[in-house]
Write a protein that holds these residues in place. Structure first.
Motif, short mmCIF file in Angstrom:
data_model
loop_
_atom_site.label_atom_id
_atom_site.label_comp_id
_atom_site.label_asym_id
_atom_site.label_seq_id
_atom_site.Cartn_x
_atom_site.Cartn_y
_atom_site.Cartn_z
N PRO A 192 33.26 -5.82 -13.14
CA PRO A 192 32.60 -6.45 -11.98
C PRO A 192 31.33 -7.24 -12.32
O PRO A 192 31.13 -8.34 -11.80
N GLY A 193 30.48 -6.68 -13.18
CA GLY A 193 29.22 -7.36 -13.49
C GLY A 193 29.46 -8.68 -14.19
O GLY A 193 28.95 -9.73 -13.80
N LEU A 194 30.26 -8.62 -15.23
CA LEU A 194 30.59 -9.81 -15.99
C LEU A 194 31.28 -10.85 -15.10
O LEU A 194 30.95 -12.04 -15.13
N SER A 195 32.20 -10.38 -14.30
CA SER A 195 32.95 -11.30 -13.44
C SER A 195 32.05 -11.98 -12.41
O SER A 195 32.25 -13.14 -12.06
N ASN A 196 31.05 -11.24 -11.96
CA ASN A 196 30.10 -11.84 -11.02
C ASN A 196 29.35 -13.00 -11.67
O ASN A 196 29.13 -14.04 -11.05
N LEU A 197 28.97 -12.82 -12.94
CA LEU A 197 28.27 -13.90 -13.64
C LEU A 197 29.19 -15.11 -13.76
O LEU A 197 28.77 -16.26 -13.57
N LEU A 198 30.46 -14.85 -14.08
CA LEU A 198 31.41 -15.96 -14.20
C LEU A 198 31.62 -16.64 -12.85
O LEU A 198 31.74 -17.86 -12.76
N GLU A 199 31.62 -15.85 -11.79
CA GLU A 199 31.81 -16.45 -10.45
C GLU A 199 30.61 -17.30 -10.06
O GLU A 199 30.77 -18.36 -9.47
N LEU A 200 29.42 -16.81 -10.41
CA LEU A 200 28.24 -17.61 -10.11
C LEU A 200 28.28 -18.94 -10.85
O LEU A 200 27.99 -19.99 -10.28
N LEU A 201 28.68 -18.86 -12.11
CA LEU A 201 28.77 -20.10 -12.89
C LEU A 201 29.87 -20.99 -12.31
O LEU A 201 29.75 -22.22 -12.32
N SER A 202 30.89 -20.37 -11.80
CA SER A 202 31.96 -21.13 -11.18
C SER A 202 31.46 -21.88 -9.95
O SER A 202 31.84 -23.03 -9.70
N VAL A 203 30.59 -21.24 -9.20
CA VAL A 203 30.06 -21.89 -8.00
C VAL A 203 29.19 -23.09 -8.36
O VAL A 203 29.22 -24.12 -7.69
N THR A 204 28.41 -22.98 -9.44
CA THR A 204 27.53 -24.10 -9.78
C THR A 204 28.28 -25.21 -10.53
O THR A 204 27.87 -26.36 -10.51
N THR A 205 29.38 -24.85 -11.22
CA THR A 205 30.07 -25.87 -12.02
C THR A 205 31.32 -26.40 -11.36
O THR A 205 31.84 -27.45 -11.76
N GLY A 206 31.86 -25.67 -10.41
CA GLY A 206 33.11 -26.09 -9.78
C GLY A 206 34.34 -25.77 -10.62
O GLY A 206 35.45 -26.17 -10.27
N ARG A 207 34.17 -25.05 -11.73
CA ARG A 207 35.33 -24.66 -12.55
C ARG A 207 35.73 -23.24 -12.22
O ARG A 207 34.94 -22.46 -11.73
N SER A 208 36.97 -22.87 -12.55
CA SER A 208 37.42 -21.53 -12.20
C SER A 208 36.82 -20.50 -13.16
O SER A 208 36.60 -20.79 -14.34
N PRO A 209 36.55 -19.30 -12.68
CA PRO A 209 35.96 -18.26 -13.53
C PRO A 209 36.83 -17.92 -14.74
O PRO A 209 36.31 -17.69 -15.83
N THR A 210 38.13 -17.92 -14.56
CA THR A 210 39.04 -17.61 -15.67
C THR A 210 38.91 -18.66 -16.76
O THR A 210 38.88 -18.36 -17.95
N ASP A 211 38.84 -19.90 -16.32
CA ASP A 211 38.67 -21.02 -17.23
C ASP A 211 37.37 -20.90 -18.00
O ASP A 211 37.31 -21.07 -19.21
N LEU A 212 36.32 -20.63 -17.25
CA LEU A 212 34.99 -20.55 -17.84
C LEU A 212 34.91 -19.45 -18.89
O LEU A 212 34.24 -19.60 -19.91
N ALA A 213 35.59 -18.34 -18.62
CA ALA A 213 35.53 -17.20 -19.53
C ALA A 213 35.91 -17.61 -20.95
O ALA A 213 35.35 -17.11 -21.93
N GLU A 214 36.81 -18.58 -21.06
CA GLU A 214 37.28 -19.00 -22.39
C GLU A 214 36.23 -19.75 -23.17
O GLU A 214 36.32 -19.88 -24.39
N ASP A 215 35.21 -20.25 -22.49
CA ASP A 215 34.17 -21.02 -23.17
C ASP A 215 33.18 -20.16 -23.94
O ASP A 215 32.41 -20.66 -24.73
N PHE A 216 33.18 -18.85 -23.64
CA PHE A 216 32.11 -18.03 -24.20
C PHE A 216 32.65 -16.91 -25.07
O PHE A 216 33.67 -16.29 -24.74
N SER A 217 31.92 -16.65 -26.16
CA SER A 217 32.35 -15.56 -27.02
C SER A 217 31.39 -14.38 -26.95
O SER A 217 31.64 -13.34 -27.54
N SER A 218 30.28 -14.56 -26.22
CA SER A 218 29.40 -13.40 -26.04
C SER A 218 28.75 -13.44 -24.66
O SER A 218 28.66 -14.50 -24.04
N TYR A 219 28.29 -12.27 -24.23
CA TYR A 219 27.62 -12.20 -22.93
C TYR A 219 26.33 -13.02 -22.96
O TYR A 219 25.94 -13.62 -21.97
N GLY A 220 25.67 -12.99 -24.12
CA GLY A 220 24.41 -13.73 -24.26
C GLY A 220 24.61 -15.22 -24.01
O GLY A 220 23.82 -15.85 -23.29
#
Ligand code: TRP
Length: 327
Positions: free
Chosen positions: A236-264
């Motif tokens: 839930p915590g991680l997904s919330n960060l991805l959802e927030l980024l999704s809201v500001t970028t307009g990209r889907s959270p699943t898509d965005l997840a692939e861009d990152f290799s670390s939480y940092g």
């Protein structure tokens, strides 16, 4: 164009949940709808609130809404209490509503539980809300899920009133956003970001500085896994960060997840994205704060536009129930 109405309580600080969940959709909806938006200061009186704070918060909410992009040329923004029509219709509707149905409202039950004395306004709150809506012959009411039951009551009251006295009101429909803008607390990702039950560290306010945003995102609770994966149920915590980024970028959270290799990395990207998204809003808020006179004028114009519609509906409702016209 559909007649749309929604309202927000002037609760002071506005956080990302309010902004992405309510305010941005309002701004988007003003273009292809006949939109009425109201600052529900009368509703705020159902809670303990300091008079000076209420006054300041009402003005500040207007500033935020204009700064966020509500355009008086495209929509009508007004302060609820500037129109006596809301109180007046509310009384007529109170005489159609029943004690039983109001007592059963979930929000009333929650807010009145364990209270020594319960304000009557807390009970009649959804009737005032129905008046807000019905005065404008509203077709669609965009609201959060927590207001679904109140909307249902507005519909019931409209149907009952029309049945008893002849058709005066249009029966409104709720527009409940499917998903997307459900912003969770950064410290307690199972709870909605909220002024009343949220944690200060887990709540990003739209007036937060870049440093505050960076700090809150850095300390956001995630989990002990290593991979970046969108899964709200197990992460839930991680997904919330991805959802927030999704809201500001307009990209889907699943898509965005692939861009990152670390939480940092994700947190750094989210931080700069939020700062960038809020900067223009903060800038416009600052400008509007320099010119309260201008904001007050816009609100007056909004109230005048709202009154043109509201007074007509109220006159029909008064006549329908048999109030003698003053001549
Ligand atoms: N009760 C709503 C809330 O707390 C605010 C509100 C007041 C409202 N009047 C309304 C929402 C009319 C939609 C339509 O969020």
């Amino acid at each position: 164009m559909a007649r749309v109405l929604s309202a927000i309580q002037p609760s002071g600080t506005i956080h990302l949940g309010n902004y992405f969940g309510a305010i941005r959709p309002w701004v988007a909806a003003q273009r292809n709808n006949d939109a009425f938006y109201s600052i529900a200061d009368l509703h705020a009186l159902t809670l303990d609130i300091d008079p000076a704070a209420l006054r300041a918060n009402t003005l500040d909410t207007a500033i935020v809404l204009f700064a966020a992009g509500l355009d008086p040329e495209l929509c009508t923004l007004f302060v609820q209490s500037h129109l006596h029509e809301h109180n007046e219709l509310s009384w007529l509707l109170e005489c159609v509503a029943t004690y039983g149905e109001l007592r059963r409202m979930v929000q009333f039950k929650d807010k009145s539980a364990n209270q020594e004395s319960v304000r009557v306004g807390l009970l009649t709150y959804p009737v005032l809300m129905a008046a807000d809506i019905l005065l404008y012959q509203t077709e669609q009411v965009p609201v959060g899920d927590d207001q679904r039951q109140h909307l249902e009551l507005s519909r019931d009251l409209a149907v009952r009133f029309n049945g008893r006295y002849g058709t005066v009101f249009r029966v409104p429909e709720a527009i409940i956003p499917s998903v997307g803008a459900r912003v969770m607390d950064l410290q307690y990702p199972n709870r909605k970001m909220s002024k009343s039950v949220g944690s200060p560290q887990g709540t990003i306010n739209i007036t937060d500085t870049a440093d505050e945003i960076a700090k809150k995102v850095r300390r956001a609770v995630t989990d002990n896994e290593a991979d970046v994966l969108y899964d709200p149920d197990t992460r839930p915590g991680l997904s919330n960060l991805l959802e927030l980024l999704s809201v500001t970028t307009g990209r889907s959270p699943t898509d965005l997840a692939e861009d990152f290799s670390s939480y940092g990395e994700l947190k750094a990207a989210l931080t700069s994205s939020l700062i960038e998204a809020l900067a223009p809003l903060q800038q416009r808020m600052q400008e509007l704060r320099q010119d309260y006179g201008h904001v007050a004028r816009l609100l007056n114009e909004g109230a005048d536009k709202a009154r043109a519609i509201a007074s007509e509906t109220l006159a029909r409702a008064r006549d329908a129930v048999g109030l003698l016209a003053q001549r």
